[in-house]
Design a protein around this motif. Sequence first.
Motif, PDB file in Angstrom:
ATOM      1  N   LEU A 182      11.564  -3.975  -1.229  1.00  0.00           N
ATOM      2  CA  LEU A 182      11.321  -4.384  -2.611  1.00  0.00           C
ATOM      3  C   LEU A 182      11.389  -3.187  -3.551  1.00  0.00           C
ATOM      4  CD1 LEU A 182       8.404  -6.951  -2.142  1.00  0.00           C
ATOM      5  CD2 LEU A 182      10.779  -7.440  -2.731  1.00  0.00           C
ATOM      6  N   GLN A 183      10.850  -2.058  -3.129  1.00  0.00           N
ATOM      7  CA  GLN A 183      10.891  -0.864  -3.972  1.00  0.00           C
ATOM      8  C   GLN A 183      12.331  -0.424  -4.230  1.00  0.00           C
ATOM      9  OE1 GLN A 183       8.385   2.303  -2.537  1.00  0.00           O
ATOM     10  NE2 GLN A 183       6.666   0.919  -2.104  1.00  0.00           N
ATOM     11  N   VAL A 184      13.169  -0.448  -3.187  1.00  0.00           N
ATOM     12  CA  VAL A 184      14.582  -0.064  -3.355  1.00  0.00           C
ATOM     13  C   VAL A 184      15.289  -1.030  -4.305  1.00  0.00           C
ATOM     14  CG1 VAL A 184      16.797   0.107  -2.153  1.00  0.00           C
ATOM     15  CG2 VAL A 184      14.759   1.138  -1.152  1.00  0.00           C
ATOM     16  N   GLY A 185      15.054  -2.323  -4.120  1.00  0.00           N
ATOM     17  CA  GLY A 185      15.703  -3.305  -4.993  1.00  0.00           C
ATOM     18  C   GLY A 185      15.313  -3.148  -6.451  1.00  0.00           C
ATOM     19  N   PHE A 186      13.990  -2.979  -6.718  1.00  0.00           N
ATOM     20  CA  PHE A 186      13.550  -2.810  -8.101  1.00  0.00           C
ATOM     21  C   PHE A 186      14.052  -1.491  -8.689  1.00  0.00           C
ATOM     22  CE2 PHE A 186      10.179  -6.040  -7.206  1.00  0.00           C
ATOM     23  CZ  PHE A 186      10.505  -6.887  -8.244  1.00  0.00           C
ATOM     24  N   ALA A 187      14.061  -0.428  -7.875  1.00  0.00           N
ATOM     25  CA  ALA A 187      14.512   0.871  -8.386  1.00  0.00           C
ATOM     26  C   ALA A 187      15.986   0.820  -8.783  1.00  0.00           C
ATOM     27  CB  ALA A 187      14.282   1.951  -7.327  1.00  0.00           C
ATOM     28  N   ARG A 188      16.811   0.174  -7.952  1.00  0.00           N
ATOM     29  CA  ARG A 188      18.231   0.064  -8.297  1.00  0.00           C
ATOM     30  C   ARG A 188      18.412  -0.835  -9.530  1.00  0.00           C
ATOM     31  NH1 ARG A 188      17.511   3.286  -4.705  1.00  0.00           N
ATOM     32  NH2 ARG A 188      18.893   3.664  -2.925  1.00  0.00           N
ATOM     33  N   PHE A 189      17.629  -1.921  -9.587  1.00  0.00           N
ATOM     34  CA  PHE A 189      17.740  -2.839 -10.723  1.00  0.00           C
ATOM     35  C   PHE A 189      17.422  -2.136 -12.036  1.00  0.00           C
ATOM     36  CE2 PHE A 189      15.388  -5.524 -13.708  1.00  0.00           C
ATOM     37  CZ  PHE A 189      16.356  -6.460 -14.035  1.00  0.00           C
ATOM     38  N   PHE A 190      16.291  -1.470 -12.105  1.00  0.00           N
ATOM     39  CA  PHE A 190      15.908  -0.839 -13.365  1.00  0.00           C
ATOM     40  C   PHE A 190      16.795   0.369 -13.679  1.00  0.00           C
ATOM     41  CE2 PHE A 190      11.887  -3.155 -12.634  1.00  0.00           C
ATOM     42  CZ  PHE A 190      11.753  -3.735 -13.885  1.00  0.00           C
ATOM     43  N   GLY A 191      17.330   1.028 -12.643  1.00  0.00           N
ATOM     44  CA  GLY A 191      18.277   2.104 -12.912  1.00  0.00           C
ATOM     45  C   GLY A 191      19.546   1.592 -13.571  1.00  0.00           C
ATOM     46  N   VAL A 192      20.061   0.463 -13.053  1.00  0.00           N
ATOM     47  CA  VAL A 192      21.243  -0.157 -13.669  1.00  0.00           C
ATOM     48  C   VAL A 192      20.916  -0.679 -15.058  1.00  0.00           C
ATOM     49  CG1 VAL A 192      22.832  -2.102 -13.479  1.00  0.00           C
ATOM     50  CG2 VAL A 192      22.320  -0.713 -11.470  1.00  0.00           C
ATOM     51  N   LEU A 193      19.741  -1.289 -15.216  1.00  0.00           N
ATOM     52  CA  LEU A 193      19.349  -1.845 -16.505  1.00  0.00           C
ATOM     53  C   LEU A 193      19.288  -0.776 -17.592  1.00  0.00           C
ATOM     54  CD1 LEU A 193      18.246  -4.302 -18.129  1.00  0.00           C
ATOM     55  CD2 LEU A 193      15.956  -3.596 -17.399  1.00  0.00           C
ATOM     56  N   CYS A 194      18.799   0.375 -17.248  1.00  0.00           N
ATOM     57  CA  CYS A 194      18.598   1.422 -18.263  1.00  0.00           C
ATOM     58  C   CYS A 194      19.898   2.075 -18.701  1.00  0.00           C
ATOM     59  CB  CYS A 194      17.636   2.484 -17.729  1.00  0.00           C
ATOM     60  SG  CYS A 194      15.930   1.915 -17.567  1.00  0.00           S
ATOM     61  N   LEU A 195      20.840   2.276 -17.783  1.00  0.00           N
ATOM     62  CA  LEU A 195      21.968   3.155 -18.113  1.00  0.00           C
ATOM     63  C   LEU A 195      23.348   2.521 -17.998  1.00  0.00           C
ATOM     64  CD1 LEU A 195      20.898   6.589 -16.552  1.00  0.00           C
ATOM     65  CD2 LEU A 195      20.700   5.789 -18.903  1.00  0.00           C
ATOM     66  N   THR A 196      23.579   1.588 -17.100  1.00  0.00           N
ATOM     67  CA  THR A 196      24.960   1.154 -16.831  1.00  0.00           C
ATOM     68  C   THR A 196      25.624   0.551 -18.061  1.00  0.00           C
ATOM     69  OG1 THR A 196      24.419   0.741 -14.510  1.00  0.00           O
ATOM     70  CG2 THR A 196      26.405  -0.300 -15.376  1.00  0.00           C
ATOM     71  N   LEU A 197      25.028  -0.491 -18.614  1.00  0.00           N
ATOM     72  CA  LEU A 197      25.657  -1.162 -19.752  1.00  0.00           C
ATOM     73  C   LEU A 197      25.732  -0.267 -20.989  1.00  0.00           C
ATOM     74  CD1 LEU A 197      27.032  -3.765 -20.472  1.00  0.00           C
ATOM     75  CD2 LEU A 197      24.835  -4.711 -21.186  1.00  0.00           C
ATOM     76  N   PRO A 198      24.692   0.496 -21.337  1.00  0.00           N
ATOM     77  CA  PRO A 198      24.843   1.425 -22.475  1.00  0.00           C
ATOM     78  C   PRO A 198      25.953   2.453 -22.281  1.00  0.00           C
ATOM     79  CG  PRO A 198      22.522   1.077 -22.007  1.00  0.00           C
ATOM     80  CD  PRO A 198      23.282   0.422 -20.905  1.00  0.00           C
ATOM     81  N   ILE A 199      26.122   2.973 -21.048  1.00  0.00           N
ATOM     82  CA  ILE A 199      27.197   3.949 -20.805  1.00  0.00           C
ATOM     83  C   ILE A 199      28.562   3.296 -20.989  1.00  0.00           C
ATOM     84  CG2 ILE A 199      28.322   5.325 -19.016  1.00  0.00           C
ATOM     85  CD1 ILE A 199      25.569   6.029 -17.937  1.00  0.00           C
TER      86      ILE A 199
ATOM     87  N   THR B 125       0.850  -1.191   0.000  1.00  0.00           N
ATOM     88  CA  THR B 125       0.000   0.000   0.000  1.00  0.00           C
ATOM     89  C   THR B 125       0.876   1.227   0.000  1.00  0.00           C
ATOM     90  OG1 THR B 125      -0.105  -0.022   2.401  1.00  0.00           O
ATOM     91  CG2 THR B 125      -1.837  -1.206   1.205  1.00  0.00           C
ATOM     92  N   GLY B 126       0.304   2.360  -0.351  1.00  0.00           N
ATOM     93  CA  GLY B 126       1.038   3.609  -0.335  1.00  0.00           C
ATOM     94  C   GLY B 126       0.918   4.325  -1.643  1.00  0.00           C
ATOM     95  N   ALA B 127       1.664   5.442  -1.743  1.00  0.00           N
ATOM     96  CA  ALA B 127       1.623   6.270  -2.938  1.00  0.00           C
ATOM     97  C   ALA B 127       2.547   5.693  -3.993  1.00  0.00           C
ATOM     98  CB  ALA B 127       2.010   7.708  -2.583  1.00  0.00           C
ATOM     99  N   THR B 128       2.577   6.417  -5.143  1.00  0.00           N
ATOM    100  CA  THR B 128       3.464   5.992  -6.224  1.00  0.00           C
ATOM    101  C   THR B 128       4.916   6.126  -5.804  1.00  0.00           C
ATOM    102  OG1 THR B 128       3.452   8.207  -7.171  1.00  0.00           O
ATOM    103  CG2 THR B 128       1.796   6.654  -7.979  1.00  0.00           C
ATOM    104  N   ALA B 129       5.774   5.320  -6.426  1.00  0.00           N
ATOM    105  CA  ALA B 129       7.222   5.347  -6.178  1.00  0.00           C
ATOM    106  C   ALA B 129       7.947   5.446  -7.518  1.00  0.00           C
ATOM    107  CB  ALA B 129       7.644   4.094  -5.422  1.00  0.00           C
ATOM    108  N   SER B 130       9.253   5.567  -7.425  1.00  0.00           N
ATOM    109  CA  SER B 130      10.065   5.625  -8.648  1.00  0.00           C
ATOM    110  C   SER B 130      10.498   4.213  -9.022  1.00  0.00           C
ATOM    111  CB  SER B 130      11.284   6.516  -8.435  1.00  0.00           C
ATOM    112  OG  SER B 130      12.096   6.503  -9.594  1.00  0.00           O
ATOM    113  N   LEU B 131      10.197   3.815 -10.256  1.00  0.00           N
ATOM    114  CA  LEU B 131      10.549   2.470 -10.707  1.00  0.00           C
ATOM    115  C   LEU B 131      12.038   2.326 -11.005  1.00  0.00           C
ATOM    116  CD1 LEU B 131       9.567  -0.349 -11.505  1.00  0.00           C
ATOM    117  CD2 LEU B 131       9.115   0.525 -13.787  1.00  0.00           C
ATOM    118  N   ALA B 132      12.673   3.404 -11.442  1.00  0.00           N
ATOM    119  CA  ALA B 132      14.091   3.333 -11.834  1.00  0.00           C
ATOM    120  C   ALA B 132      14.843   4.508 -11.240  1.00  0.00           C
ATOM    121  CB  ALA B 132      14.229   3.327 -13.357  1.00  0.00           C
ATOM    122  N   HIS B 133      15.838   4.208 -10.406  1.00  0.00           N
ATOM    123  CA  HIS B 133      16.754   5.235  -9.916  1.00  0.00           C
ATOM    124  C   HIS B 133      17.941   5.304 -10.885  1.00  0.00           C
ATOM    125  CE1 HIS B 133      15.143   4.898  -5.507  1.00  0.00           C
ATOM    126  NE2 HIS B 133      14.334   5.582  -6.317  1.00  0.00           N
ATOM    127  N   LEU B 134      17.795   6.153 -11.894  1.00  0.00           N
ATOM    128  CA  LEU B 134      18.795   6.201 -12.964  1.00  0.00           C
ATOM    129  C   LEU B 134      20.163   6.622 -12.460  1.00  0.00           C
ATOM    130  CD1 LEU B 134      16.567   7.874 -15.705  1.00  0.00           C
ATOM    131  CD2 LEU B 134      16.977   5.450 -15.308  1.00  0.00           C
TER     132      LEU B 134
END
Length: 734
Positions: A166-183, A35-44
């Motif tokens: 869980l929110q912290v884990g997913f946010a770090r995961f998607f942040g790494v997924l989006c930018l780390t390897l392309p950079i 429960t709760g408000a929206t969160a950030s899915l990806a910590h880029l």
Amino acid sequence: MQQWTRRNTRDAILIAALCFGLPLLAIPYWPGFGTGATASLAHLQWGVLLALAMLSPHKLYFRIGYLSLFLAWCVRLLLREDDSGTWELLLRSLPLYAAMYGWTVLCAHWMGWPRPPGKNRIRQRDIVPYGAIALVLYPLGWALGHELVNGLFSEVAPPNLLDQTLQVGFARFFGVLCLTLPIVLFFTGRNEPAPMPSRMFWWEWVLLGGYSMLLTALLWALPGSSQHPLGGLLDQRFMLAALMVWAVLRLPWRWSAPLIAAVTLLLVYLVGAGTRVGLRSDALHLLQIGFEMSVLQQLMVLTQVIARDNRRAIARLAEESRRDGLSGVPNINALRHDLTHGGQPPAEIGCLGIEHLDNLMAGYGLPAQEALTASIHDFLQPDVQAYTLGMGRFALVPTRADMSWKALLARIEQFEFNYAEAQVRIEPHLGVCPLRDASAQSLELALDASYGAMQAARQRGETAPLFATPGLSDPAALRAMLETHSLALSLLRRRKIELHVQPIRRLSATTAQMGEILCRLRSDDGRLLMPRDYMDELDASRGEVELDRAVIETLLTWMRDNSHQLPYPRLTVNLTGRSLVSENFRNWLLYQLDVFPGCAERLCFEITERAITGGLVQVRPLLDGLSQRGCLIALDDFGTGMQSFERLQQLPIDLVKIDGTFVRNVASNPRDRDLVRAMVTIARAYQAETIAEYVEDAAILAVLEELQVDWIQGYHIGRPQPLDSLPSLAGSSP
């Protein structure tokens, strides 16, 4: 540590601004596992920081970025509307950020980063560690750290703490997924070209158009699980990934890396948008989508890396094919490449031949030949670029227009090669031919003509360059010669040999008591190949030992089958330099003589002084073994070397064959007559008898009688005849 420059300051400011501003670019989603408000899915920002820890051209870059990120977190806490518990939350975050600083550096180290400059490219074997550490361990460490710190220092209820974890884990995961390897992909390979040629064929356009139409039809016709206009892309992510694989193969890395990041960001954004309109987004569903997207991203990167490695491997093999595998000197492939890709072709091309290189190899081994080839190549620079054509043969391309071939040859004659505490002076011959243009046909004609001129200079003993014309070289004749050489090797290995024998008789006798075995090769169509047709090819292909073995095998078998009808009491057989120094050949020959009893005392083995140059220690065991079994040893070409007399003292020599160059003109040239007289005297001083070759008329025979030569051989005495025909002609047993 590299010196800090103005550019480093500029980069540090950009990194600080990026890490400070990225936390503001949140991708909102509605977690379906609490429960709760929206969160950030990806910590880029954490994807950028992990990339900085991996690349780390300066350690300060990562520290500045991490500090900027922590300051951004502090500012966001201070600017909250509800400031209750702000300082407590800030103090609680300090140990977590400190621990995660080390965790980020440790994860980068486990993946094998950072790397030294020049070796910081992504490799194929990096993909699996990246997936396991960057996309699993790194976000898992953040999640566990968050749970540990907040569980110890806060009063958050366990269900809410699990949701936050869980929110912290997913946010770090998607942040790494989006930018780390392309950079990392961009900064380590931004200068890499497209894996495939950029020009597209018509059928590729047809396939691309059909695939795009199919993807559009699926997005339009199939009901999407999201009300977002592009929500259908998430359902068709595998088809989109296939299209992306095609794109990254066509684009340079500096464009494909941003494209991979943009598409990944788009898909992550669509995941977040879907959760806000009711799409199922429990933890397992997010985990499934994240796993699939990570596999697709790594597949695209692996496709690029494999294509890059294949391209580099092909380029490396092409480069290696342009170098001699032993000496490292450029070869004929390098010559063709340089002329094709170079500027103005030279006006002339030369062919240099170094004589008696096989003797050097026989005396000192293959490393000596490699060292000599490399030394000559280095010595010729910078006047000419040398390309090896084989053992002791070089193609020469002048590097300046005013280069003098005569001066170059004079300089080569002064070259001294030092190896194993020995000094070797080489005997060079040079052929030169004009080069019409840089085409392959012109090069081949010029090489053929210059090689022929070099061979002519060798035969004539020329001490000056010999110039040729490309038109004088007949390609058809050259092809025929090549076919003859190849045929000779085939016939030899199939034992299609025919032994001929030339009589040798005592000067005082009327019939021959010895005969020299000569090898001929009989082709399938009945044509007879003489030694001049195949010896050069055998020498180049190192088949001389094979020739000696074939001759001796055939002769010993014939002697066993005709033991009561031999044409001469003794037969002489030539041994080449490579056979003399071969331990394997020595053991084989001595074994054969033991297997065929009664043959050894009927054989005489001829060796040349050049064949034992530098290899006396290796030659002596074979000669001693032959002498012990009753064989005679003859020193051929006596008088042509500087150590001829010394060899009589060092080796068990029974016969001395005076070289034909001294015998041919002995009747008309007083100097040759005096030389032959001296050779006879020296040979007798060492209890050796003499054989005069090239006795071609009665005048020569009369002079040799006066000089008291022991044996005579030549066309005046008898011409070579097939060995099989001699028993009936001889008519008597030995």
